[in-house]
Each structure stands twice: as structure tokens, then as C-alpha cells.
Scaffold this motif. Sequence first.
Motif, PDB file in Angstrom:
ATOM      1  N   THR A   1       1.028  -1.235  -0.171  1.00  0.00           N
ATOM      2  CA  THR A   1      -0.566   0.112  -0.179  1.00  0.00           C
ATOM      3  C   THR A   1       0.828   1.418  -0.084  1.00  0.00           C
ATOM      4  OG1 THR A   1      -0.152  -0.025   2.488  1.00  0.00           O
ATOM      5  CG2 THR A   1      -1.761  -0.910   0.785  1.00  0.00           C
ATOM      6  N   ASP A   2       2.045   1.746   0.308  1.00  0.00           N
ATOM      7  CA  ASP A   2       2.636   2.334   0.054  1.00  0.00           C
ATOM      8  C   ASP A   2       3.867   1.594  -0.580  1.00  0.00           C
ATOM      9  OD1 ASP A   2       5.113   4.371   0.343  1.00  0.00           O
ATOM     10  OD2 ASP A   2       4.491   4.661   2.795  1.00  0.00           O
ATOM     11  N   MET A   3       4.199   2.715  -1.904  1.00  0.00           N
ATOM     12  CA  MET A   3       5.168   1.914  -2.964  1.00  0.00           C
ATOM     13  C   MET A   3       6.723   3.037  -2.915  1.00  0.00           C
ATOM     14  SD  MET A   3       3.174   0.671  -4.953  1.00  0.00           S
ATOM     15  CE  MET A   3       3.653   0.610  -6.719  1.00  0.00           C
ATOM     16  N   ARG A   4       6.598   3.412  -1.889  1.00  0.00           N
ATOM     17  CA  ARG A   4       7.735   4.298  -1.459  1.00  0.00           C
ATOM     18  C   ARG A   4       8.867   2.714  -0.865  1.00  0.00           C
ATOM     19  NH1 ARG A   4       6.817   8.414   3.555  1.00  0.00           N
ATOM     20  NH2 ARG A   4       5.801   6.343   3.680  1.00  0.00           N
ATOM     21  N   PRO A   5      10.336   2.672  -1.289  1.00  0.00           N
ATOM     22  CA  PRO A   5      10.940   1.961  -0.682  1.00  0.00           C
ATOM     23  C   PRO A   5      10.953   2.082   1.297  1.00  0.00           C
ATOM     24  CG  PRO A   5      12.339   3.068  -2.710  1.00  0.00           C
ATOM     25  CD  PRO A   5      11.289   3.755  -2.650  1.00  0.00           C
ATOM     26  N   LYS A   6      11.510   1.189   1.298  1.00  0.00           N
ATOM     27  CA  LYS A   6      11.322   0.766   2.941  1.00  0.00           C
ATOM     28  C   LYS A   6      12.527   1.552   3.581  1.00  0.00           C
ATOM     29  CE  LYS A   6      12.688  -2.032   6.844  1.00  0.00           C
ATOM     30  NZ  LYS A   6      12.938  -1.057   7.277  1.00  0.00           N
ATOM     31  N   SER A   7      13.856   2.031   3.259  1.00  0.00           N
ATOM     32  CA  SER A   7      14.636   3.166   3.240  1.00  0.00           C
ATOM     33  C   SER A   7      14.415   4.956   3.650  1.00  0.00           C
ATOM     34  CB  SER A   7      16.092   3.024   2.236  1.00  0.00           C
ATOM     35  OG  SER A   7      15.900   3.179   1.235  1.00  0.00           O
ATOM     36  N   LEU A   8      13.818   4.755   1.895  1.00  0.00           N
ATOM     37  CA  LEU A   8      13.403   5.782   2.357  1.00  0.00           C
ATOM     38  C   LEU A   8      12.138   6.511   2.781  1.00  0.00           C
ATOM     39  CD1 LEU A   8      12.795   9.208   0.676  1.00  0.00           C
ATOM     40  CD2 LEU A   8      10.994   7.347  -0.633  1.00  0.00           C
ATOM     41  N   ARG A   9      10.772   5.311   3.679  1.00  0.00           N
ATOM     42  CA  ARG A   9       9.953   5.300   4.439  1.00  0.00           C
ATOM     43  C   ARG A   9      11.046   5.779   5.741  1.00  0.00           C
ATOM     44  NH1 ARG A   9       7.593   0.668   2.116  1.00  0.00           N
ATOM     45  NH2 ARG A   9       8.485  -0.398   3.948  1.00  0.00           N
ATOM     46  N   ASP A  10      12.087   4.465   5.885  1.00  0.00           N
ATOM     47  CA  ASP A  10      12.939   4.544   7.318  1.00  0.00           C
ATOM     48  C   ASP A  10      13.334   6.389   6.984  1.00  0.00           C
ATOM     49  OD1 ASP A  10      12.167   2.243   8.116  1.00  0.00           O
ATOM     50  OD2 ASP A  10      14.188   1.148   7.128  1.00  0.00           O
ATOM     51  N   TRP A  11      14.062   6.836   6.473  1.00  0.00           N
ATOM     52  CA  TRP A  11      14.535   8.171   6.243  1.00  0.00           C
ATOM     53  C   TRP A  11      13.330   9.276   6.506  1.00  0.00           C
ATOM     54  CZ3 TRP A  11      14.179  12.373   3.997  1.00  0.00           C
ATOM     55  CH2 TRP A  11      14.963  13.451   3.310  1.00  0.00           C
ATOM     56  N   MET A  12      12.004   9.260   6.139  1.00  0.00           N
ATOM     57  CA  MET A  12      11.519  10.033   6.271  1.00  0.00           C
ATOM     58  C   MET A  12      11.412   9.845   7.560  1.00  0.00           C
ATOM     59  SD  MET A  12       8.923   9.930   2.790  1.00  0.00           S
ATOM     60  CE  MET A  12       8.462  11.938   2.995  1.00  0.00           C
ATOM     61  N   ALA A  13      11.349   8.753   8.573  1.00  0.00           N
ATOM     62  CA  ALA A  13       9.999   9.065   9.749  1.00  0.00           C
ATOM     63  C   ALA A  13      11.846   9.441  10.669  1.00  0.00           C
ATOM     64  CB  ALA A  13      10.368   7.258   9.947  1.00  0.00           C
ATOM     65  N   ARG A  14      13.137   9.186  10.241  1.00  0.00           N
ATOM     66  CA  ARG A  14      13.541   9.830  11.278  1.00  0.00           C
ATOM     67  C   ARG A  14      14.156  11.838  10.453  1.00  0.00           C
ATOM     68  NH1 ARG A  14      17.335   5.309   8.888  1.00  0.00           N
ATOM     69  NH2 ARG A  14      17.720   7.396   7.484  1.00  0.00           N
ATOM     70  N   GLN A  15      13.834  11.708   9.692  1.00  0.00           N
ATOM     71  CA  GLN A  15      13.487  13.253   9.687  1.00  0.00           C
ATOM     72  C   GLN A  15      12.283  14.061  10.310  1.00  0.00           C
ATOM     73  OE1 GLN A  15      16.123  14.959   7.619  1.00  0.00           O
ATOM     74  NE2 GLN A  15      17.161  12.558   8.497  1.00  0.00           N
ATOM     75  N   GLU A  16      11.384  13.554  10.263  1.00  0.00           N
ATOM     76  CA  GLU A  16       9.892  13.821  11.104  1.00  0.00           C
ATOM     77  C   GLU A  16      10.719  13.658  12.856  1.00  0.00           C
ATOM     78  OE1 GLU A  16       5.826  11.830  12.015  1.00  0.00           O
ATOM     79  OE2 GLU A  16       6.197  12.651   9.772  1.00  0.00           O
ATOM     80  N   ASN A  17      11.030  12.410  13.047  1.00  0.00           N
ATOM     81  CA  ASN A  17      11.238  12.742  14.608  1.00  0.00           C
ATOM     82  C   ASN A  17      12.478  13.237  15.503  1.00  0.00           C
ATOM     83  OD1 ASN A  17       9.027  10.645  14.912  1.00  0.00           O
ATOM     84  ND2 ASN A  17      10.930   8.277  14.390  1.00  0.00           N
ATOM     85  N   ALA A  18      13.180  13.999  14.065  1.00  0.00           N
ATOM     86  CA  ALA A  18      14.842  14.711  14.408  1.00  0.00           C
ATOM     87  C   ALA A  18      14.068  16.233  14.071  1.00  0.00           C
ATOM     88  CB  ALA A  18      15.423  14.700  13.351  1.00  0.00           C
ATOM     89  N   GLN A  19      12.934  16.772  13.933  1.00  0.00           N
ATOM     90  CA  GLN A  19      12.188  18.032  14.024  1.00  0.00           C
ATOM     91  C   GLN A  19      11.831  18.472  15.039  1.00  0.00           C
ATOM     92  OE1 GLN A  19      11.948  20.190  10.869  1.00  0.00           O
ATOM     93  NE2 GLN A  19      12.567  18.123   9.365  1.00  0.00           N
TER      94      GLN A  19
END
Length: 82
Positions: free
Chosen positions: A58-76
Motif C-alpha cells: 500500500t506504500d510504494m516508497r522503498p523501505k529505506s526512504l520510509r525509514d529516512w523520512m521517519a527519522r527526519q520527522e522525529n528529528a524536527q
Amino acid sequence: MSTSCFDREDESFIVLVNHEDQYSIWPHWKAVPGGWKAVDGIQGDKKTVLDYVEKTWTDMRPKSLRDWMARQENAQPAATAD
């Protein structure tokens, strides 16, 4: 003109997944390519396996991108109201 095994309606397929949680279908009789693994218990005609992929991937983004985006969101820093 030859027909690909992917175009045959009478072919039996399995579902593959790679390390990026990306999915593909594959003829059941062909060796699984490097970097992919078969999803246990999922085999059938093209419609069956494509239905599984559609419901599961259901989420076409590669896992590495999803993980990176989650880290960026948590670092904000938290937004503050003025």
C-alpha cells in the motif's frame, strides 16, 4: 511473436518481496532472482497474486526512504505557538 510467461492466463505465479519491501509476481517454476524472496503461502493465478500485492503493498516508497523520512520527522523540533 512469442508470448511471455507473464502474459499467459494459465500460468501459476508466486509473490516476491525484496529488502525494500517492494513486491513482484514471478512464475512459480522459475528460480527466484537474487535479492528477492518468495512470500510464504502465496501462489496462484495472475489475478490472485496481483490482488494480494494490491492489498499488501500500500506504500510504494522503498523501505529505506520510509525509514529516512521517519527519522527526519522525529528529528524536527516541535512547532511552538507564538
